[in-house]
Structures are given as C-alpha cells and as structure tokens.
Write a protein that holds these residues in place. Structure first.
Motif, PDB file in Angstrom:
ATOM      1  N   TRP A 109       0.837  -1.207   0.000  1.00 35.61           N
ATOM      2  CA  TRP A 109       0.000   0.000   0.000  1.00 35.61           C
ATOM      3  C   TRP A 109       0.869   1.253   0.000  1.00 35.61           C
ATOM      4  N   SER A 110       1.939   1.211   0.787  1.00 33.63           N
ATOM      5  CA  SER A 110       2.824   2.371   0.858  1.00 33.63           C
ATOM      6  C   SER A 110       3.440   2.648  -0.512  1.00 33.63           C
ATOM      7  N   LEU A 111       4.008   1.610  -1.117  1.00 30.24           N
ATOM      8  CA  LEU A 111       4.716   1.801  -2.384  1.00 30.24           C
ATOM      9  C   LEU A 111       3.748   2.126  -3.524  1.00 30.24           C
ATOM     10  N   SER A 112       2.593   1.435  -3.537  1.00 34.43           N
ATOM     11  CA  SER A 112       1.629   1.714  -4.610  1.00 34.43           C
ATOM     12  C   SER A 112       1.009   3.095  -4.423  1.00 34.43           C
ATOM     13  N   GLY A 113       0.898   3.549  -3.172  1.00 35.33           N
ATOM     14  CA  GLY A 113       0.409   4.908  -2.904  1.00 35.33           C
ATOM     15  C   GLY A 113       1.334   5.945  -3.520  1.00 35.33           C
ATOM     16  N   VAL A 114       2.632   5.736  -3.366  1.00 39.17           N
ATOM     17  CA  VAL A 114       3.614   6.653  -3.951  1.00 39.17           C
ATOM     18  C   VAL A 114       3.516   6.597  -5.480  1.00 39.17           C
ATOM     19  N   TRP A 115       3.384   5.373  -6.007  1.00 38.69           N
ATOM     20  CA  TRP A 115       3.245   5.209  -7.466  1.00 38.69           C
ATOM     21  C   TRP A 115       2.037   5.992  -7.983  1.00 38.69           C
ATOM     22  N   MET A 116       0.882   5.837  -7.314  1.00 36.52           N
ATOM     23  CA  MET A 116      -0.352   6.470  -7.795  1.00 36.52           C
ATOM     24  C   MET A 116      -0.254   7.988  -7.719  1.00 36.52           C
ATOM     25  N   TRP A 117       0.365   8.458  -6.642  1.00 31.20           N
ATOM     26  CA  TRP A 117       0.553   9.905  -6.479  1.00 31.20           C
ATOM     27  C   TRP A 117       1.401  10.444  -7.637  1.00 31.20           C
ATOM     28  N   TRP A 118       2.478   9.746  -7.952  1.00 33.53           N
ATOM     29  CA  TRP A 118       3.383  10.189  -9.015  1.00 33.53           C
ATOM     30  C   TRP A 118       2.681  10.097 -10.366  1.00 33.53           C
ATOM     31  N   ASP A 119       1.905   9.048 -10.558  1.00 34.61           N
ATOM     32  CA  ASP A 119       1.212   8.799 -11.805  1.00 34.61           C
ATOM     33  C   ASP A 119       0.112   9.836 -12.058  1.00 34.61           C
ATOM     34  N   MET A 120      -0.559  10.251 -10.975  1.00 36.47           N
ATOM     35  CA  MET A 120      -1.687  11.182 -11.115  1.00 36.47           C
ATOM     36  C   MET A 120      -1.234  12.622 -11.309  1.00 36.47           C
ATOM     37  N   LYS A 121       0.024  12.865 -10.986  1.00 37.34           N
ATOM     38  CA  LYS A 121       0.587  14.212 -11.111  1.00 37.34           C
ATOM     39  C   LYS A 121      -0.240  15.246 -10.336  1.00 37.34           C
ATOM     40  N   ILE A 122      -0.668  14.869  -9.133  1.00 38.58           N
ATOM     41  CA  ILE A 122      -1.430  15.819  -8.307  1.00 38.58           C
ATOM     42  C   ILE A 122      -0.700  16.048  -6.986  1.00 38.58           C
ATOM     43  N   GLY A 123      -0.966  17.199  -6.412  1.00 36.19           N
ATOM     44  CA  GLY A 123      -0.467  17.490  -5.062  1.00 36.19           C
ATOM     45  C   GLY A 123       1.015  17.239  -4.888  1.00 36.19           C
ATOM     46  N   ARG A 124       1.812  17.592  -5.889  1.00 35.27           N
ATOM     47  CA  ARG A 124       3.243  17.300  -5.827  1.00 35.27           C
ATOM     48  C   ARG A 124       3.903  17.969  -4.617  1.00 35.27           C
ATOM     49  N   LYS A 125       3.586  19.288  -4.461  1.00 35.85           N
ATOM     50  CA  LYS A 125       4.273  20.041  -3.406  1.00 35.85           C
ATOM     51  C   LYS A 125       3.979  19.438  -2.023  1.00 35.85           C
ATOM     52  N   TRP A 126       2.700  19.245  -1.723  1.00 35.26           N
ATOM     53  CA  TRP A 126       2.341  18.728  -0.394  1.00 35.26           C
ATOM     54  C   TRP A 126       2.727  17.252  -0.237  1.00 35.26           C
ATOM     55  N   GLY A 127       2.756  16.567  -1.366  1.00 43.15           N
ATOM     56  CA  GLY A 127       3.226  15.175  -1.327  1.00 43.15           C
ATOM     57  C   GLY A 127       4.682  15.108  -0.887  1.00 43.15           C
ATOM     58  N   TRP A 128       5.497  15.957  -1.509  1.00 47.00           N
ATOM     59  CA  TRP A 128       6.917  15.980  -1.128  1.00 47.00           C
ATOM     60  C   TRP A 128       7.099  16.429   0.321  1.00 47.00           C
ATOM     61  N   ILE A 129       6.283  17.427   0.703  1.00 42.26           N
ATOM     62  CA  ILE A 129       6.409  17.927   2.090  1.00 42.26           C
ATOM     63  C   ILE A 129       6.065  16.821   3.094  1.00 42.26           C
ATOM     64  N   SER A 130       4.966  16.093   2.833  1.00 42.55           N
ATOM     65  CA  SER A 130       4.573  15.051   3.794  1.00 42.55           C
ATOM     66  C   SER A 130       5.557  13.878   3.773  1.00 42.55           C
ATOM     67  N   LEU A 131       6.013  13.502   2.572  1.00 40.51           N
ATOM     68  CA  LEU A 131       7.015  12.431   2.501  1.00 40.51           C
ATOM     69  C   LEU A 131       8.307  12.838   3.203  1.00 40.51           C
ATOM     70  N   GLY A 132       8.770  14.050   2.892  1.00 40.14           N
ATOM     71  CA  GLY A 132      10.028  14.537   3.478  1.00 40.14           C
ATOM     72  C   GLY A 132       9.900  14.748   4.975  1.00 40.14           C
ATOM     73  N   GLY A 133       8.751  15.303   5.393  1.00 42.51           N
ATOM     74  CA  GLY A 133       8.538  15.555   6.825  1.00 42.51           C
ATOM     75  C   GLY A 133       8.535  14.249   7.611  1.00 42.51           C
TER      76      GLY A 133
END
Lengths: 196, 198
Positions: B162-186
């Motif tokens: 779920w974790s890895l496929s969640g990252v895949w889907m986020w990258w694939d959808m090209k949405i919420g990049r900024k907040w995605g990086w912030i939450s991943l990095g945080g």
C-alpha cells in the motif's frame, strides 16, 4: 461535496506519506517476526560479557521495581529506556536498550556483583526493536513522542479504512466488486474467529 | 494498464483486509496504553469459568509423551487446534491450553480418577485483540492455522505494498506534488530524528 471528496482523498494520501516510514517498518519487521528462520542472524541471541564487578544496588523493597531500577541506572550513568525483572530475591535483571543495541545488567544481590553483557549488532534485531518499542512508561521524552506517533499510526489506519471505503463508494462502477471484497474479507475473518 | 492494475490491487486488497487492519490498529492502541487499559479490569488476566467436568477413562501407553496425549484428548473432544500442554510428573495430570481466538479453553485431564475438566476463559476485548495481534506463523500442524498465517502474511505484505503503490499512484496522477513531497520529506525527517535519538 467536491470539497469533502478532495479533503478525504488528500487526507488519505498525505497521512500515508507522512507515516510511510512507520508503515514500511511495521510491515517489514512483521515479516521478520512472522518468519524468524528466514532472516535471523545466528548470533543474535548470544550475550557477551563486557564487564563483571562489585556493585551494591540500593533496593527499597517497598518501592516500585521500575523506580529502583531507574535509580540504579542513573547511579551507573546509564539513564534511558529499560525493562526490569526480579526473578528472585537474589537476582535483578535490567535490560537497557536503544534501537541500535541492548545491554543486560544482571545483579547478584547476595554477593553484591553485577554482570554487564552486550549483544552483537544485527540489522534484524534493530528493525524488530523498532517494532516492539512503544508505550508511555519509559523515562525519556523521545520514547514519549515515539509512543504518540505509534498512536497516530493506529488512528491513521482507522482513517485510511474510513476514507478508503468512502472513496470506493464514490466509484460507482466498482461498487459490486468492492462489496464482494469487503464481504469476503469479513466472512473469512469471522470463520477464522469461530474455527481457529 | 499497469496503473489500473496497481490501483485495483491497492483498493480491493484494502477492502478485503479491513478486519485484519482493524485488529492490528486497535490491538496496538491497547498495547501502547497497556497500564491504562489494565486499570479497567480488577485482575491482570481474565478468569476461567467451568464449562463441563466429565469422566474420561482413556488409558494411554506409558511411552506416549504429553504432546501426543494432548492431541488424542483434543481429538476425542473435537477441539483440535493450536495449543500448549503442561504435564505434572507427580500425578500424570495434563493441562492443555487450547488457543481459541475469542478465549482460551483450559482442559485438565486427571488420569486418576479419569476425569476431564473443561474451562473457558472470560472474554476480554483487550486480551482478545492482543492475542490476535501476536497470532502468526506456520508452527502448528493444522491447516486452519496455516491458512490464518497466510492471511497474516498477506496483511504484512500489503502494508508495504500500500505504501509503495500509494507513492506510485501519487506520481502517476501528477497531483499534489508540493504537499506530497512535504509530507514524505517531513515523515522521513521525523523518522530519522527518532533513529538518532532512540
């Protein structure tokens, strides 16, 4: 409604990302725990004596064992998270640990001696220690905040379930097979609860 | 095609494994607040209630060890499954703890006078959850236990998937990049801080 959809989708996503290291750690460590033969290093259980010396701990029999143990560790300059066990009147065992290593102190109360032992480092032990770490009884702030994050992971799982079900329901084309998946999971689980 | 497959696996596996994930989250809460939860109850462990006491006159060969005797007793009672057995050298008494998910059954066999006593542990939510959390592995010689261990493994593998496929889907959808990086990095930064401090 669109705003609610968006909020729940974003909550599902960003909560998952923020807690991804914990989820990966719990997943991988569970694999290690479930299949100990696959990964364990052979010497992981061996304890090596580091030091043996005279020591007369001050044990107040009316005091709580953890309070006494905390005072002993402070006296030895080893403050930090620990487990305490007193299997007999003559023997006290303290285990002082971090993610990275673990030190065992065995006190012979009759003879006034302490044996200090360490464990060889192994990556599987480190990951398992992360898995087992939790609770609010350890004396450090780091442990307190770690326990809060553990709570957060638990609530996050409940949130993922709720938002996941909501997002599935919004996908009208997939309702039938989603319902089949939910029902199959629930029935399997109930059968296990009755039959195991 | 691959993207659709990953999305479907992410969703259907999640829906199927809801009961297991509920158990793991609630049981972890119980264990994380062990002292507080324990304060709800008057005893550390649930007590046992007598279900039945009856004659059981079966004689076992003296070379049959306690494990085989326990298997035979559980078989006769129709209660086969994961268990632990303790035996007394003094009087040959066997105490079998049969680990049922909703409460352990305790079966005590006394060869003299040939009696068997069956007790059921009181149901306690925190105990049930904690035992379900720890239930795993293929060490028991029962197909149903292996089947449950397989589902536990599936839940474990899916936690990572779920974790890895969640990252895949986020990258694939090209949405919420900024907040995605912030939450991943945080999250990664916070975890790194704990790794250093603990």
């Amino acid at each position: 409604m669109k705003n609610l959809d968006r909020l729940l989708r974003r909550t599902h996503l960003y909560l998952g990302f923020a807690l991804l290291p914990w989820f990966m750690m719990y997943g991988f460590s569970s694999l290690l725990i479930s299949h100990p033969g696959w990964f364990s290093s052979d010497d992981a259980q061996n304890w090596t004596v580091i030091e043996e010396r005279e020591y007369h701990p001050q044990l107040d029999e009316s005091a709580d064992l953890r309070d006494s143990a905390e005072a002993i560790l402070a006296d030895l300059g080893m403050k930090g998270p620990f487990w305490a066990n007193q299997p007999s009147n003559e023997r006290l065992v303290l285990q002082r640990f971090s993610f990275w290593n673990s030190t065992r102190l065995t006190f012979d109360l009759a003879k006034g001696r302490v044996t200090v032992e360490g464990q060889p480092q192994s990556w599987d032990k480190v990951i398992k220690r992360m898995h087992f770490r939790g609770g609010f009884i350890q004396p450090t702030w780091a442990d307190f905040f770690w326990a809060i994050v553990v709570d957060l992971v638990c609530f996050a799982i409940l949130t993922w379930i709720a938002t996941g079900v909501y997002m599935w329901w919004k996908l009208k084309r997939l309702r039938r097979w989603g319902a089949v998946a939910i029902a199959a999971g629930a029935v399997s689980f109930i059968l296990f609860m009755i039959g195991l | 095609m691959l993207s659709t497959l990953i999305r479907r696996i992410h969703m259907y596996a999640g829906l199927f494994l809801i009961p297991w994930m509920l158990v793991y989250s609630l049981s972890t809460l119980v264990m994380n607040h062990r002292q507080w939860v324990a304060s709800w109850y008057s005893t550390a462990q649930p007590s046992f209630q007598l279900v039945e006491e009856k004659d059981y006159g079966k004689q076992f060969s003296s070379d049959l060890d306690s494990d085989l005797r326990a298997d035979a007793i559980l078989g006769d009672l129709g209660m086969q499954g994961a268990h632990r057995v303790r035996s007394s050298r003094d009087n040959g008494e066997l105490v079998i703890e049969r680990f049922a998910p909703l409460g352990t059954m305790r079966i005590t066999w006394r060869p003299d006078p040939g009696k068997i006593r069956i007790e059921r542990e009181d149901m306690r939510a925190s105990t049930i959850l904690e035992r379900l959390h720890r239930r795993r592995g293929y060490q028991h010689p029962y197909l149903k236990e292996d089947a449950y261990a397989f589902f536990v493994d599936a839940a474990i593998v899916m936690m990572m998937a779920w974790s890895l496929s969640g990252v895949w889907m986020w990258w694939d959808m090209k949405i919420g990049r900024k907040w995605g990086w912030i939450s991943l990095g945080g999250g990664a930064a916070l975890y790194a801080v704990f790794m250093v401090l603990m």
